[in-house]
Scaffold this motif. Structure first.
Motif, PDB file in Angstrom:
ATOM      1  N   GLY A 360      -1.833  10.396   6.122  1.00  0.00           N
ATOM      2  CA  GLY A 360      -2.117   9.167   5.381  1.00  0.00           C
ATOM      3  C   GLY A 360      -3.419   9.268   4.608  1.00  0.00           C
ATOM      4  O   GLY A 360      -4.117  10.287   4.637  1.00  0.00           O
ATOM      5  N   ILE A 361      -3.723   8.193   3.920  1.00  0.00           N
ATOM      6  CA  ILE A 361      -4.920   8.133   3.079  1.00  0.00           C
ATOM      7  C   ILE A 361      -5.790   6.997   3.571  1.00  0.00           C
ATOM      8  O   ILE A 361      -5.296   5.891   3.817  1.00  0.00           O
ATOM      9  CB  ILE A 361      -4.534   7.912   1.598  1.00  0.00           C
ATOM     10  CG1 ILE A 361      -3.605   9.032   1.127  1.00  0.00           C
ATOM     11  CG2 ILE A 361      -5.771   7.837   0.714  1.00  0.00           C
ATOM     12  CD1 ILE A 361      -3.042   8.809  -0.267  1.00  0.00           C
ATOM     13  N   LEU A 406       1.564   3.225  -4.635  1.00  0.00           N
ATOM     14  CA  LEU A 406       1.264   4.108  -3.509  1.00  0.00           C
ATOM     15  C   LEU A 406       0.813   3.261  -2.325  1.00  0.00           C
ATOM     16  O   LEU A 406      -0.083   2.429  -2.455  1.00  0.00           O
ATOM     17  CB  LEU A 406       0.192   5.121  -3.903  1.00  0.00           C
ATOM     18  CG  LEU A 406      -0.062   6.273  -2.913  1.00  0.00           C
ATOM     19  CD1 LEU A 406      -0.457   7.526  -3.686  1.00  0.00           C
ATOM     20  CD2 LEU A 406      -1.172   5.909  -1.930  1.00  0.00           C
ATOM     21  N   ALA A 407       1.462   3.456  -1.191  1.00  0.00           N
ATOM     22  CA  ALA A 407       1.107   2.746   0.040  1.00  0.00           C
ATOM     23  C   ALA A 407       0.884   3.781   1.133  1.00  0.00           C
ATOM     24  O   ALA A 407       1.665   4.730   1.278  1.00  0.00           O
ATOM     25  CB  ALA A 407       2.213   1.775   0.443  1.00  0.00           C
ATOM     26  N   SER A 408      -0.186   3.607   1.894  1.00  0.00           N
ATOM     27  CA  SER A 408      -0.498   4.589   2.927  1.00  0.00           C
ATOM     28  C   SER A 408      -1.366   3.959   4.008  1.00  0.00           C
ATOM     29  O   SER A 408      -2.149   3.046   3.735  1.00  0.00           O
ATOM     30  CB  SER A 408      -1.215   5.788   2.314  1.00  0.00           C
ATOM     31  OG  SER A 408      -1.495   6.768   3.294  1.00  0.00           O
ATOM     32  N   VAL A 416       5.168   6.869  -1.816  1.00  0.00           N
ATOM     33  CA  VAL A 416       4.990   6.719  -3.253  1.00  0.00           C
ATOM     34  C   VAL A 416       6.282   6.156  -3.821  1.00  0.00           C
ATOM     35  O   VAL A 416       7.368   6.711  -3.575  1.00  0.00           O
ATOM     36  CB  VAL A 416       4.650   8.063  -3.930  1.00  0.00           C
ATOM     37  CG1 VAL A 416       4.500   7.869  -5.439  1.00  0.00           C
ATOM     38  CG2 VAL A 416       3.375   8.650  -3.342  1.00  0.00           C
ATOM     39  N   SER A 417       6.189   5.043  -4.553  1.00  0.00           N
ATOM     40  CA  SER A 417       7.360   4.389  -5.145  1.00  0.00           C
ATOM     41  C   SER A 417       7.281   4.514  -6.662  1.00  0.00           C
ATOM     42  O   SER A 417       6.259   4.191  -7.269  1.00  0.00           O
ATOM     43  CB  SER A 417       7.416   2.911  -4.745  1.00  0.00           C
ATOM     44  OG  SER A 417       7.471   2.781  -3.335  1.00  0.00           O
ATOM     45  N   LEU A 418       8.364   4.982  -7.244  1.00  0.00           N
ATOM     46  CA  LEU A 418       8.418   5.227  -8.691  1.00  0.00           C
ATOM     47  C   LEU A 418       9.601   4.461  -9.261  1.00  0.00           C
ATOM     48  O   LEU A 418      10.748   4.688  -8.857  1.00  0.00           O
ATOM     49  CB  LEU A 418       8.564   6.727  -8.959  1.00  0.00           C
ATOM     50  CG  LEU A 418       8.591   7.183 -10.414  1.00  0.00           C
ATOM     51  CD1 LEU A 418       7.250   6.904 -11.085  1.00  0.00           C
ATOM     52  CD2 LEU A 418       8.918   8.668 -10.497  1.00  0.00           C
ATOM     53  N   ARG A 419       9.321   3.540 -10.183  1.00  0.00           N
ATOM     54  CA  ARG A 419      10.400   2.755 -10.795  1.00  0.00           C
ATOM     55  C   ARG A 419      10.846   3.440 -12.072  1.00  0.00           C
ATOM     56  O   ARG A 419      10.073   3.570 -13.016  1.00  0.00           O
ATOM     57  CB  ARG A 419       9.947   1.334 -11.088  1.00  0.00           C
ATOM     58  CG  ARG A 419      11.080   0.427 -11.566  1.00  0.00           C
ATOM     59  CD  ARG A 419      10.667  -1.020 -11.637  1.00  0.00           C
ATOM     60  NE  ARG A 419      11.790  -1.884 -11.961  1.00  0.00           N
ATOM     61  CZ  ARG A 419      12.669  -2.368 -11.095  1.00  0.00           C
ATOM     62  NH1 ARG A 419      12.546  -2.064  -9.820  1.00  0.00           N
ATOM     63  NH2 ARG A 419      13.659  -3.154 -11.473  1.00  0.00           N
TER      64      ARG A 419
END
Length: 437
Positions: A360-361, A406-408, A416-419
């Protein structure tokens, strides 16, 4: 969409002109009414002087004494106008009163022990005067409409050269003209603008030409040695005599060559202005598989599961190379920082999600992960990576209008979510998982 310059000029000119016309008409009306009253008062004054002299010279000319008014009432109207009883309360002087809807002037002067009332009816004259004033106001309205029409025509003359300049600028954009001809414009300001624009256009054309030469040189001069390095690494890797630290160094060189190649592709793609329009239907699952291939050894070495939970019938309309670079950088980032568990790909509601089970970050680092050369504390590894991958990903997403989130959480992995736009129809409920990859 903004208003046109011609419309703005028309509105401003019309409003100012109409305001001046209305001010002039109201001023003339006020002045005329004031002068009318002064004229009536002057006429009454002269007439009263003559009437008093005639009555004093010949008392027989006096009108009958009016007991109700307690004075003499003189009028020239037939039938005579009957003054109201309240007129007896008026002081000496000239007054204007309303009788039966008509404006009547009454001059009151002392006459001996009593008073003389002289009645004047100027209603016919005042009706004519009001007719003239109404005609003046109507004429002002006609002139206001004419002003709007003239303003629109005049504004067309004023902005015609600006419109011509805009057309020539569009021709420059499509390459139909090498420069704008200043001789077509006679306004000093526009001539200066044309010269400045031509100078700017020449400098921009030179800069674009230099960029094309540079990107061409980069494409050839960097890709060629990188290909040589990559090929040499593959040949050396087959040599059984190389082992231990030497083989580790060789792997690092090969990894660096791969990173440089992907970075070169991404930078060249961002440098091409027309790349944002080069789109085609792309099978997302197939592209993910292709992007995973260079990382197969690293995935196997770490015993990670690469799960592609994406419908094979899913297509999105994107630039294939751009999406490949984005996926490559995101996969590289996920594999590099994940030592156990899996890297999971899924698609729902228009979002392609890449989840890993890495460390994670840190929360304080999340706002900066897309910054150039940024690396969170404790995230540096011995593997390839200089903190530029996510920055390039963000720039590519901005270029093509893709949303990225980006959620972490520390010790719980990163998602990472890319639309991706324009998703094509997909088979509902069909899921194709590849695990392990």
């Amino acid at each position: 969409m903004g208003r046109s310059l011609r419309l703005k000029v028309t509105l401003v000119f019309s409003v100012l002109t109409i305001a001046l016309l209305l001010a002039q008409a109201l001023g003339v009306r006020t002045l005329a009414e004031a002068q009318e009253e002064k004229l009536i008062v002057a006429l009454i004054h002269d007439d009263m002087a003559n009437v008093l002299r005639s009555y004093e010279a010949n008392p027989a000319l006096l009108p009958p004494f009016d007991q109700r008014m307690n004075g003499y009432v003189s009028t020239s109207d037939r039938p005579p106008i009957v003054l109201p009883a309240s007129a007896t309360d008026l002081p000496v002087g000239t007054h204007q009163i309303i009788i039966n809807g008509r404006e009547i002037h009454v001059a009151i002067v002392p006459f001996g022990m009593t008073r003389l009332y002289r009645v004047y009816n100027f209603s016919a004259y005042e009706r004519h005067f009001k007719g003239v004033i109404n005609a003046l106001m109507a004429g002002t309205g006609v002139f206001a409409l004419l002003t709007i029409w003239l303003s629109f025509g005049l504004s067309g003359l004023l902005v015609r050269q600006v419109a011509g300049l805009a057309r020539q600028v569009k021709m420059l954009r499509f390459g139909e003209s090498p420069s704008i001809q200043p001789g077509k414009y006679d306004e000093t300001e526009l001539v200066g603008l044309v010269e400045a624009f031509n100078d700017y256009h020449r400098r921009m054309a030179d800069m674009i030409e230099r960029e094309k030469e540079f990107t061409g040189n980069v494409s050839h001069e960097l890709r060629t040695p990188l290909t040589t390095i990559k090929t040499s690494c593959e040949l050396l890797a087959q040599d059984a005599a190389i082992s231990g630290k030497s083989r580790t160094r060789l792997q690092q060189i090969e990894c660096a060559a791969d990173t440089m190649r992907e970075l070169t592709n991404a930078l060249l793609m961002l440098a091409r202005e027309d790349s944002a329009h080069d789109v085609e239907p792309v099978a997302v699952a197939n592209l993910i598989e292709s992007a995973l291939m260079p990382f197969a050894d690293r995935v196997a070495k770490k015993r990670l599961e690469a799960v592609i939970d994406v419908n094979r019938n899913l297509h999105v309309v994107v630039n294939r190379s751009a999406l490949a670079v984005v996926l490559s950088n995101l996969i590289d980032n996920a594999v590099r920082h994940t030592d156990r568990g899996h890297v999971h790909f899924s698609y729902s509601d228009g979002w392609l999600r890449i989840e890993d089970t890495g460390p994670g970050i840190p929360t304080q680092a999340l706002p900066y992960v897309f910054d150039r050369f940024y690396q969170a504390d404790g995230q540096q590894t011995e593997k390839c990576g200089i903190g530029i991958g996510l920055s390039i990903v963000k720039k590519i997403c901005d270029r093509y209008g893709w949303s990225i989130e980006l959620a972490s959480e520390p010790d719980r992995g990163t998602r990472v979510s890319l639309r991706l736009p324009s998703a094509k129809p997909e088979a509902v409920g069909f899921r194709d998982g590849l695990a392990p990859y």
